[in-house]
Design a protein around this motif. Sequence first.
Motif, mmCIF file in Angstrom:
data_model
loop_
_atom_site.group_PDB
_atom_site.id
_atom_site.type_symbol
_atom_site.label_atom_id
_atom_site.label_comp_id
_atom_site.label_asym_id
_atom_site.label_seq_id
_atom_site.Cartn_x
_atom_site.Cartn_y
_atom_site.Cartn_z
ATOM 1 N N SER A 64 0.841 -1.198 0.000
ATOM 2 C CA SER A 64 0.000 0.000 0.000
ATOM 3 C C SER A 64 0.868 1.236 0.000
ATOM 4 C CB SER A 64 -0.902 0.014 1.242
ATOM 5 O OG SER A 64 -0.120 0.183 2.416
ATOM 6 N N ALA A 65 0.244 2.373 -0.222
ATOM 7 C CA ALA A 65 0.913 3.652 -0.011
ATOM 8 C C ALA A 65 0.899 3.972 1.478
ATOM 9 C CB ALA A 65 0.200 4.748 -0.795
ATOM 10 N N ILE A 66 1.827 4.844 1.879
ATOM 11 C CA ILE A 66 1.912 5.274 3.277
ATOM 12 C C ILE A 66 1.826 6.796 3.281
ATOM 13 C CG2 ILE A 66 3.353 5.320 5.344
ATOM 14 C CD1 ILE A 66 4.576 2.657 4.421
ATOM 15 N N ARG A 67 0.742 7.320 3.858
ATOM 16 C CA ARG A 67 0.475 8.756 3.781
ATOM 17 C C ARG A 67 0.748 9.438 5.121
ATOM 18 N NH1 ARG A 67 -5.172 9.731 1.562
ATOM 19 N NH2 ARG A 67 -5.811 9.076 3.648
ATOM 20 N N ASN A 109 19.212 -6.095 2.885
ATOM 21 C CA ASN A 109 20.357 -6.866 3.383
ATOM 22 C C ASN A 109 20.154 -7.431 4.780
ATOM 23 O OD1 ASN A 109 20.842 -4.668 5.168
ATOM 24 N ND2 ASN A 109 22.112 -3.644 3.620
ATOM 25 N N GLY A 110 18.996 -7.202 5.390
ATOM 26 C CA GLY A 110 18.713 -7.792 6.691
ATOM 27 C C GLY A 110 19.285 -7.071 7.885
ATOM 28 N N GLN A 111 19.975 -5.943 7.672
ATOM 29 C CA GLN A 111 20.573 -5.241 8.800
ATOM 30 C C GLN A 111 19.536 -4.410 9.553
ATOM 31 O OE1 GLN A 111 24.870 -4.010 8.298
ATOM 32 N NE2 GLN A 111 24.235 -3.937 6.171
ATOM 33 N N SER A 112 19.904 -4.020 10.776
ATOM 34 C CA SER A 112 18.941 -3.373 11.665
ATOM 35 C C SER A 112 18.490 -2.010 11.162
ATOM 36 C CB SER A 112 19.541 -3.230 13.066
ATOM 37 O OG SER A 112 20.701 -2.426 13.042
ATOM 38 N N ASN A 113 19.294 -1.344 10.320
ATOM 39 C CA ASN A 113 18.877 -0.031 9.805
ATOM 40 C C ASN A 113 17.837 -0.142 8.693
ATOM 41 O OD1 ASN A 113 20.964 -1.107 8.114
ATOM 42 N ND2 ASN A 113 21.194 0.900 7.170
ATOM 43 N N GLN A 114 17.433 -1.382 8.374
ATOM 44 C CA GLN A 114 16.355 -1.600 7.414
ATOM 45 C C GLN A 114 15.134 -2.244 8.077
ATOM 46 O OE1 GLN A 114 17.803 -3.790 4.022
ATOM 47 N NE2 GLN A 114 19.071 -2.098 3.291
ATOM 48 N N ARG A 115 15.059 -2.147 9.387
ATOM 49 C CA ARG A 115 13.925 -2.725 10.101
ATOM 50 C C ARG A 115 13.073 -1.614 10.696
ATOM 51 N NH1 ARG A 115 15.949 -8.325 12.964
ATOM 52 N NH2 ARG A 115 16.759 -9.257 11.068
ATOM 53 N N TRP A 116 11.769 -1.771 10.531
ATOM 54 C CA TRP A 116 10.824 -0.734 10.936
ATOM 55 C C TRP A 116 9.645 -1.364 11.674
ATOM 56 C CZ3 TRP A 116 12.350 4.225 9.608
ATOM 57 C CH2 TRP A 116 13.410 4.298 8.681
ATOM 58 N N ARG A 117 9.049 -0.580 12.546
ATOM 59 C CA ARG A 117 7.907 -1.069 13.304
ATOM 60 C C ARG A 117 6.768 -0.059 13.239
ATOM 61 N NH1 ARG A 117 10.161 -1.301 18.004
ATOM 62 N NH2 ARG A 117 9.357 0.677 18.803
ATOM 63 N N PHE A 118 5.570 -0.525 12.833
ATOM 64 C CA PHE A 118 4.373 0.314 12.853
ATOM 65 C C PHE A 118 3.827 0.331 14.277
ATOM 66 C CE2 PHE A 118 4.759 -0.659 8.402
ATOM 67 C CZ PHE A 118 4.228 0.438 7.745
ATOM 68 N N ASN A 119 3.599 1.510 14.821
ATOM 69 C CA ASN A 119 3.111 1.646 16.186
ATOM 70 C C ASN A 119 1.640 2.043 16.204
ATOM 71 O OD1 ASN A 119 5.789 1.238 17.331
ATOM 72 N ND2 ASN A 119 6.265 3.269 16.506
ATOM 73 N N SER A 120 0.988 1.805 17.336
ATOM 74 C CA SER A 120 -0.448 2.040 17.437
ATOM 75 C C SER A 120 -0.819 3.517 17.293
ATOM 76 C CB SER A 120 -0.972 1.518 18.785
ATOM 77 O OG SER A 120 -0.301 2.155 19.865
ATOM 78 N N ALA A 159 4.132 13.835 17.332
ATOM 79 C CA ALA A 159 3.579 14.926 16.525
ATOM 80 C C ALA A 159 3.058 14.392 15.189
ATOM 81 C CB ALA A 159 4.637 15.995 16.294
ATOM 82 N N ALA A 160 2.244 15.218 14.526
ATOM 83 C CA ALA A 160 1.604 14.796 13.271
ATOM 84 C C ALA A 160 2.621 14.495 12.175
ATOM 85 C CB ALA A 160 0.631 15.866 12.803
ATOM 86 N N ASN A 161 3.794 15.171 12.206
ATOM 87 C CA ASN A 161 4.803 14.913 11.173
ATOM 88 C C ASN A 161 5.516 13.597 11.370
ATOM 89 O OD1 ASN A 161 6.120 16.061 13.488
ATOM 90 N ND2 ASN A 161 7.937 16.406 12.225
ATOM 91 N N GLN A 162 5.168 12.869 12.426
ATOM 92 C CA GLN A 162 5.725 11.526 12.647
ATOM 93 C C GLN A 162 4.640 10.457 12.616
ATOM 94 O OE1 GLN A 162 8.030 11.422 16.271
ATOM 95 N NE2 GLN A 162 9.688 12.658 15.407
ATOM 96 N N ARG A 163 3.460 10.814 12.173
ATOM 97 C CA ARG A 163 2.372 9.821 12.129
ATOM 98 C C ARG A 163 1.967 9.547 10.666
ATOM 99 N NH1 ARG A 163 -2.180 11.700 14.511
ATOM 100 N NH2 ARG A 163 -1.406 13.765 15.091
ATOM 101 N N TRP A 164 1.657 8.284 10.414
ATOM 102 C CA TRP A 164 1.415 7.819 9.054
ATOM 103 C C TRP A 164 0.223 6.873 9.028
ATOM 104 C CZ3 TRP A 164 4.966 9.916 5.620
ATOM 105 C CH2 TRP A 164 6.107 10.495 6.211
ATOM 106 N N THR A 165 -0.417 6.811 7.865
ATOM 107 C CA THR A 165 -1.501 5.827 7.673
ATOM 108 C C THR A 165 -1.256 5.088 6.361
ATOM 109 O OG1 THR A 165 -2.881 7.475 6.522
ATOM 110 C CG2 THR A 165 -3.212 7.217 8.902
#
Length: 379
Positions: free
Chosen positions: A254-257, A326-337, A371-377
């Motif tokens: 999907s897109a991330i807005r 490449n599997g390294q930690s700088n390519q891992r992300w977590r979506f938060n509530s 803040a809103a500039n750090q939130r995504w849908t």
Amino acid sequence: MRMWRRWFTAALLAVAMVTLGAMMGTGVAGAESNGGVRVMPLGDSITEGTQVPGGYRIGLWQRLVSGRYTVDFVGSQFNGPANLGDHDHQGHPGWRIDQIDANIAGWLRTQNPRTVLLHIGTNDVLQNYNVSGAPGRLSTLIDRITATVPSADVFVATIIPLSNSGQESAARTFNAAIPGIVQSKVNSGKRVHLVDMHSKLTTGDLIDGIHPTAGGYDKMAAAWYAALQSVPGSIGEPGGTPSPTPTPTPSSTSAIRGVGSGRCLDVANVSQTNGTQVQIWDCNGQSNQQWTPTGAGELRVYGNKCLDVANMGTADGSQVHIWDCNGQSNQRWRFNSDGSITAIGANKCLDVPNHSTANGVKLQIWSCNGAANQRWTRV
């Protein structure tokens, strides 16, 4: 005359020690990165390789090369022979658990390892330093490591045998507590693994009653290598192959807005070149705005490129771009509530600088603030 002789003898000894240090290759680490999975050998003189410079790291490196793994040893220290392809490590002769613990957070923030190899506690025993409290200190150290680099796999070894019978008895008592410590971390969701190193060596493998012979160090290397191979991702995959490309589906891609901007996470100019920065742009449904989360925590675009924090940065303002997965930690992300997206390696949030809403603003990571500039849908 006697005073002069003493001074002259001391000066000669100092010169000799400096010369020996140069010959042994000791000193502060120089960069030898090959872009592989970052592995930190962590501990005391047994990690440093006293008696056999490079120690177990020699045999481990050779096994990794033979297995076609692409690994980058990291640390602020540097030593070993030419056949050790990467000399960086975090081994400190004479150091106890508490001394490692006092410095570990800074080392981890600087080196950002994907995997940590921990062999520590021998000097607590040798120095008879509150040995009964050593398991508790080890537990605290492990907690500090997992808190600082939560996505890293931490391999905790029992300490190797000691020739002195009293010290060996203390070592066995210390080692007996380690499986329970490791299991408690696993039960709390930490990526911690036990390595039974003590059983792999005997006192016959020691050159001075404390440090291994070359053959003893190689037995340690074999134990580390087997442990690493048993945990997927801890040393990547043979040949440096990234994790398989997931098959995109309507539900996963999907897109991330951005909530604050109303614009989408976008690869500039529809580029597929490594290092192309990611920005916000009017949502348009093109391939450079279609992101696929994977089970490995990646955010993939084009199927084979990952959202990546440049240069494994952890500081506020570090740029975000795309790179080969490449599997390294700088390519891992977590979506938060709360809608934020955390860069796991840095423990900071995907951020639009200065709350901007304009097309083409390049993204960064920044301390999470809600803040809103750090939130995504996902749209």
